[in-house]
Design a protein around this motif. Structure first.
Motif, short mmCIF file in Angstrom:
data_model
loop_
_atom_site.label_atom_id
_atom_site.label_comp_id
_atom_site.label_asym_id
_atom_site.label_seq_id
_atom_site.Cartn_x
_atom_site.Cartn_y
_atom_site.Cartn_z
N PRO A 175 0.83 -1.20 0.00
CA PRO A 175 0.00 0.00 0.00
C PRO A 175 0.87 1.25 0.00
O PRO A 175 2.08 1.21 0.26
N GLY A 176 0.24 2.38 -0.30
CA GLY A 176 0.94 3.66 -0.18
C GLY A 176 1.90 3.95 -1.32
O GLY A 176 1.76 3.45 -2.44
N ILE A 177 2.91 4.76 -1.02
CA ILE A 177 3.85 5.25 -2.03
C ILE A 177 4.65 4.11 -2.66
O ILE A 177 4.91 4.11 -3.87
N ASP A 178 5.03 3.12 -1.87
CA ASP A 178 5.80 2.00 -2.41
C ASP A 178 5.00 1.23 -3.46
O ASP A 178 5.54 0.85 -4.52
N GLY A 179 3.72 1.02 -3.20
CA GLY A 179 2.89 0.34 -4.18
C GLY A 179 2.65 1.17 -5.42
O GLY A 179 2.67 0.66 -6.54
N VAL A 180 2.45 2.48 -5.24
CA VAL A 180 2.26 3.37 -6.40
C VAL A 180 3.50 3.37 -7.27
O VAL A 180 3.42 3.33 -8.51
N ARG A 181 4.67 3.42 -6.65
CA ARG A 181 5.92 3.42 -7.41
C ARG A 181 6.08 2.12 -8.20
O ARG A 181 6.61 2.13 -9.32
N ALA A 182 5.62 1.01 -7.64
CA ALA A 182 5.72 -0.27 -8.35
C ALA A 182 4.80 -0.32 -9.56
O ALA A 182 5.10 -1.00 -10.55
N TRP A 183 3.67 0.36 -9.49
CA TRP A 183 2.72 0.37 -10.61
C TRP A 183 3.13 1.36 -11.70
O TRP A 183 2.83 1.15 -12.88
N LEU A 184 3.77 2.44 -11.33
CA LEU A 184 4.15 3.47 -12.31
C LEU A 184 5.50 3.11 -12.93
O LEU A 184 6.46 3.87 -12.85
N THR A 185 5.56 1.96 -13.56
CA THR A 185 6.78 1.53 -14.24
C THR A 185 6.91 2.25 -15.58
O THR A 185 5.92 2.78 -16.11
N PRO A 186 8.11 2.27 -16.17
CA PRO A 186 8.26 2.91 -17.48
C PRO A 186 7.34 2.32 -18.55
O PRO A 186 6.79 3.05 -19.38
N GLY A 187 7.16 1.00 -18.54
CA GLY A 187 6.29 0.38 -19.53
C GLY A 187 4.85 0.84 -19.39
O GLY A 187 4.19 1.16 -20.40
N ASN A 188 4.33 0.90 -18.17
CA ASN A 188 2.96 1.36 -17.96
C ASN A 188 2.81 2.83 -18.35
O ASN A 188 1.80 3.22 -18.96
N LEU A 189 3.77 3.64 -17.99
CA LEU A 189 3.69 5.07 -18.32
C LEU A 189 3.77 5.30 -19.82
O LEU A 189 3.05 6.16 -20.36
N ILE A 190 4.63 4.55 -20.52
CA ILE A 190 4.73 4.70 -21.97
C ILE A 190 3.42 4.33 -22.65
O ILE A 190 2.94 5.01 -23.56
N CYS A 191 2.79 3.24 -22.19
CA CYS A 191 1.51 2.83 -22.77
C CYS A 191 0.42 3.87 -22.50
O CYS A 191 -0.41 4.15 -23.37
N CYS A 192 0.41 4.44 -21.30
CA CYS A 192 -0.59 5.47 -20.98
C CYS A 192 -0.37 6.72 -21.82
O CYS A 192 -1.33 7.27 -22.39
N LEU A 193 0.86 7.18 -21.91
CA LEU A 193 1.16 8.38 -22.69
C LEU A 193 0.90 8.15 -24.17
O LEU A 193 0.35 9.02 -24.86
N GLY A 194 1.29 6.98 -24.70
CA GLY A 194 1.04 6.69 -26.11
C GLY A 194 -0.43 6.61 -26.43
O GLY A 194 -0.88 7.12 -27.47
N THR A 195 -1.21 5.99 -25.55
CA THR A 195 -2.65 5.90 -25.77
C THR A 195 -3.29 7.28 -25.74
O THR A 195 -4.13 7.61 -26.59
N ALA A 196 -2.91 8.11 -24.78
CA ALA A 196 -3.49 9.44 -24.67
C ALA A 196 -3.10 10.32 -25.87
O ALA A 196 -3.94 11.06 -26.40
N TYR A 197 -1.85 10.23 -26.30
CA TYR A 197 -1.40 11.06 -27.42
C TYR A 197 -2.09 10.65 -28.73
O TYR A 197 -2.57 11.51 -29.48
N CYS A 198 -2.13 9.36 -29.02
CA CYS A 198 -2.78 8.90 -30.25
C CYS A 198 -4.27 9.18 -30.23
O CYS A 198 -4.87 9.49 -31.27
N SER A 199 -4.89 9.07 -29.06
CA SER A 199 -6.31 9.40 -28.95
C SER A 199 -6.55 10.88 -29.20
O SER A 199 -7.54 11.26 -29.82
N TRP A 200 -5.64 11.70 -28.72
CA TRP A 200 -5.75 13.15 -28.91
C TRP A 200 -5.56 13.53 -30.38
O TRP A 200 -6.35 14.28 -30.94
N GLN A 201 -4.51 13.01 -31.01
CA GLN A 201 -4.20 13.39 -32.38
C GLN A 201 -5.08 12.67 -33.40
O GLN A 201 -5.48 13.27 -34.41
N GLY A 202 -5.38 11.40 -33.17
CA GLY A 202 -6.12 10.64 -34.16
C GLY A 202 -7.62 10.68 -34.01
O GLY A 202 -8.35 10.57 -35.01
N TYR A 203 -8.09 10.85 -32.76
CA TYR A 203 -9.54 10.82 -32.52
C TYR A 203 -10.07 12.14 -31.96
O TYR A 203 -11.22 12.23 -31.57
N GLN A 204 -9.20 13.15 -31.90
CA GLN A 204 -9.57 14.49 -31.44
C GLN A 204 -10.22 14.49 -30.06
O GLN A 204 -11.21 15.18 -29.80
#
Length: 234
Positions: A117-146
């Motif tokens: 729980p807490g900050i340690d658990g959040v840090r484990a979930w916010l891995t580079p792979g998860n962040l890249i997928c989130c950012l890529g999904t948001a960017y493509c949704s913004w540019q491709g689907y307005q």
């Protein structure tokens, strides 16, 4: 002047087909190993995930540009706006992320750090792979689907940190064992030691007496604290 040969659909020339084939080949040798590492699956399952992304990519391509066997001419604005590296690329980020969250939430394939729980658990979930997928999904949704970039990114990040956040509340709701429960567990351990022959009967009697005395001391101390607390408030 030379003429450009076109295929019988969407006015695509040989160069466009070569781009498709090159992109598909690069995906096999690049994205498949990345999916294997990100999703922690076999190379076969990672390749199936890649094929699933390709299927959604092609389906979206045919949805955006109708009449596949009709007029060969295509509006260049449509091609530049929707084809192929914005709208279609979103599936190569969103599908692995969805599979990852499903595997964590439903199949409960969590690492020890992700269970914290807490900050340690959040840090484990916010891995580079998860962040890249989130950012890529948001960017493509913004540019491709307005859509709104932050309107997509924030819910995705909330989905990542939801487990450790809920884990905090679940641990707070767990009550601490009472002194009576502690004494009963200690008695059971003494009896087990006696049955296994690790202590004698006399030693077990002495341990039980000491346990009873310690229980009386702790209960009297708790009662004294409870009696003093109303006086302090008064």
């Amino acid at each position: 002047m030379g003429t450009t040969t076109t295929l019988p659909f969407y006015g695509m020339g040989p160069d466009t087909v070569n781009i498709f084939l090159t992109f598909f080949a690069i995906g096999i040798f690049v994205l498949t190993p990345l999916y294997r590492r990100y999703l922690d699956v076999s190379i076969r399952n990672a390749f199936l995930v890649y094929l699933l992304c390709i299927a959604f990519y092609v389906a979206d391509f045919f949805r955006v540009l109708p009449n596949p066997f009709g007029d060969n001419s295509v509006d260049p604005n449509i091609m530049r706006k929707n084809f192929p590296f914005i709208r279609g690329i979103i599936f190569f980020f969103a599908i692995p992320l969805a599979i990852k969250l499903y595997d964590k939430w439903i199949n409960a394939r969590l690492t020890p750090d992700e269970k914290l729980p807490g900050i340690d658990g959040v840090r484990a979930w916010l891995t580079p792979g998860n962040l890249i997928c989130c950012l890529g999904t948001a960017y493509c949704s913004w540019q491709g689907y307005q859509t709104n970039f932050w309107g997509v990114l924030v819910p995705l990040l909330c989905a990542l940190i939801a487990y450790p956040a809920l884990n905090i509340y679940s641990q707070k709701s767990v009550s601490k064992p009472s002194p009576t429960e502690d004494l009963s567990q200690a008695r059971e351990k003494i009896f087990q030691l006696l049955e296994n022959g690790k202590i004698t009967a006399q030693e077990s009697v002495e341990l039980l007496k000491a346990l009873i005395e310690s229980g009386k001391t702790s209960s009297s101390g708790t009662a004294a604290n409870e009696n003093q607390s109303p006086k302090k408030e008064a």
